[in-house]
Design a protein around this motif. Sequence first.
Motif, short mmCIF file in Angstrom:
data_model
loop_
_atom_site.label_atom_id
_atom_site.label_comp_id
_atom_site.label_asym_id
_atom_site.label_seq_id
_atom_site.Cartn_x
_atom_site.Cartn_y
_atom_site.Cartn_z
N PHE A 163 0.82 -1.22 0.00
CA PHE A 163 0.00 0.00 0.00
C PHE A 163 0.86 1.28 0.00
N ILE A 164 2.17 1.11 0.23
CA ILE A 164 3.07 2.26 0.27
C ILE A 164 3.51 2.69 -1.12
N SER A 165 3.91 1.71 -1.95
CA SER A 165 4.40 2.04 -3.29
C SER A 165 4.41 0.81 -4.18
N ASP A 166 4.38 1.05 -5.50
CA ASP A 166 4.52 -0.01 -6.49
C ASP A 166 5.96 -0.12 -6.98
N ASP A 167 6.80 0.84 -6.61
CA ASP A 167 8.19 0.86 -7.05
C ASP A 167 8.99 -0.21 -6.30
N ILE A 168 9.70 -1.07 -7.03
CA ILE A 168 10.42 -2.19 -6.43
C ILE A 168 11.52 -1.72 -5.48
N THR A 169 12.21 -0.64 -5.86
CA THR A 169 13.29 -0.12 -5.00
C THR A 169 12.74 0.35 -3.66
N ILE A 170 11.64 1.10 -3.71
CA ILE A 170 11.02 1.59 -2.46
C ILE A 170 10.50 0.42 -1.63
N ARG A 171 9.90 -0.55 -2.31
CA ARG A 171 9.40 -1.74 -1.60
C ARG A 171 10.57 -2.48 -0.92
N THR A 172 11.67 -2.59 -1.61
CA THR A 172 12.84 -3.28 -1.06
C THR A 172 13.37 -2.55 0.17
N ILE A 173 13.42 -1.21 0.10
CA ILE A 173 13.91 -0.40 1.22
C ILE A 173 13.03 -0.61 2.46
N PHE A 174 11.72 -0.50 2.29
CA PHE A 174 10.81 -0.68 3.43
C PHE A 174 10.86 -2.13 3.94
N PHE A 175 10.98 -3.06 3.03
CA PHE A 175 11.06 -4.47 3.42
C PHE A 175 12.23 -4.69 4.37
N PHE A 176 13.39 -4.11 4.03
CA PHE A 176 14.57 -4.32 4.86
C PHE A 176 14.57 -3.45 6.11
N ILE A 177 13.85 -2.35 6.10
CA ILE A 177 13.69 -1.57 7.34
C ILE A 177 12.94 -2.40 8.37
N PHE A 178 11.79 -2.96 7.96
CA PHE A 178 10.99 -3.78 8.88
C PHE A 178 11.73 -5.07 9.25
N ALA A 179 12.39 -5.68 8.26
CA ALA A 179 13.12 -6.93 8.50
C ALA A 179 14.27 -6.71 9.47
N SER A 180 14.95 -5.56 9.35
CA SER A 180 16.09 -5.27 10.23
C SER A 180 15.63 -5.01 11.67
N ILE A 181 14.54 -4.25 11.83
CA ILE A 181 13.99 -4.02 13.18
C ILE A 181 13.58 -5.35 13.81
N TYR A 182 12.91 -6.16 13.01
CA TYR A 182 12.45 -7.48 13.46
C TYR A 182 13.63 -8.36 13.88
#
Length: 404
Positions: A93-112
Motif C-alpha cells: 500500500f506504500i508504493s509499487d516501485d520495487i526499489t522503495i518496496r525493497t527499502i521498506f522491506f529491509f527496514i521492517f526486517a532489520s527491526i524485526y
Amino acid sequence: MNYKREYKKYLTASVLDTANNKIASTSFISAFAVYLGLSDLAIGIYAVLDTITNIVQIFAATFFGRFGQSKKVVLTNYTIYRIASVCFAFIPFISDDITIRTIFFFIFASIYAVTGELGYVTFVNWRMTLLKKDDRIKFAAVRNMLRNTVVVVFSLTMGIVLDKCTASGYELYGFLVLFFVVFVIACIDIMIKVNTYKPEIEKKPAKVLDTIKMPAKDKQFRKVLMVCGLNRFAYGMGTMYLNVFVLRYLHVNYLYYGILNILINLSSAISSNFWKKQAKDRKWKKVILPMCLACVIAFGILFYFENAILMYVLPIVYILIGIYDSAYDMYDHTAIYESAKEDYQTSYVTFERFVEGIVTAILPILSYTIFKESSNAIKTTFGIAIITYIILFIFYSIREKKSI
C-alpha cells in the motif's frame, strides 16, 4: 512460585513464540517478497538476515544487565519485535516501485531481526534458570513437537488460502490473512509472557569486552564455536536461495509450497523424540554426525538433479531438512548453554551468537561474487553447503576421537 504452573506457561509461550518465528520467517515471508517483486539477491540476504544480526547479541548482556534484565524492558523490546513482523503487510500500500518496496522491506526486517536477537538471550537465560536440569531436554523436545504441529496446520491452511486467492486474482488478500494470524498469535504470546514468573537472575555484571574475552579464551568452548560456525555457514549457504529457487525457478504453487513446509515441521516433530534420546547422555556425536549426513544428502539432491526431476523429489529434501532442524535445535538449546562456565552463561551464549553472525555475514558477500540471478548459480550454493558439511563431519569425528 508453583513450578509446574510456570513450566506450563513457559512451554506455551515458547511454543507460540517459536511457531510464530517459523510462520513469520523465511518461508512465507520469502514468498511475500517474491510477490512484492524483490530480486533474488535481496530475498537471499533476507533469508540469512536473522543470523547475521546475531552480531548484536554481543551487546545484549550488557544492555539488559544495566536494567537487571527488567521484565518491563525485555517485554517492550519483544513487543516491538512482534509489531515489526506484521509491518510487512503495509508495503504493497506504500508504493509499487520495487526499489522503495525493497527499502521498506529491509527496514521492517532489520527491526524485526535486531530486536529478536536482543531479546533471545534473556528468554533463554530465564528459561534455563527456571527449568530443572533434568527437564531441559524434555522441554526442548515437547516444545518442538507442539510448535511443529501448529506450523503444520498453518502451512497447509495458508497454502490452500494463497492458491485460492491467487486463482481469484486476490493474492495480496491471502498474505494479509497470514499477517493477521501472526498478529493474533503474537498478542496471545505477549499476554502469557506478561503473566509469567521471571526467575531471579543473580549473575555477575557483564561488560562487552568480558563477553568476548572469556568464552574466546575457553579452550573447551572452542569446539562448540567451531561446530556452530561451520554449521551456520553451511546451512546458511544451502538455504539462502532455497525459497526463491523453489518459487521462482521450479514454479511450485502455494499449496505444494505449504506441503513442503509441512514436511519440514512434521519430520522435525517426529524425529524430535529420537534426538531427545540421543542427547540424553550428552554424547553429541550421536546428534552432530547424523545431522551432517542428512544435510549432505538433502543439498546433494538439490545440486545433482535437474529442475524437472527436482519437482518430484523435493519432499525428500524437506524431510531431511526437518530432521536436521530438530537435531541442531536440540544441540543449540542445550549444549551451548551447558558448555558455558557457571555464572557466565549469558556471556557465552551471546558470544556464540556473535560468532554465528560474523560467519553468516560472509554469505551475502560470497554469494554476490558468484551469483548471477540464475538457477545454476543457486545450485553452486548447494554445492558449497555440501563441502562445508563434509568438513564439519570430519572435524567433529577427529575431535571426538581425541577427547576419548
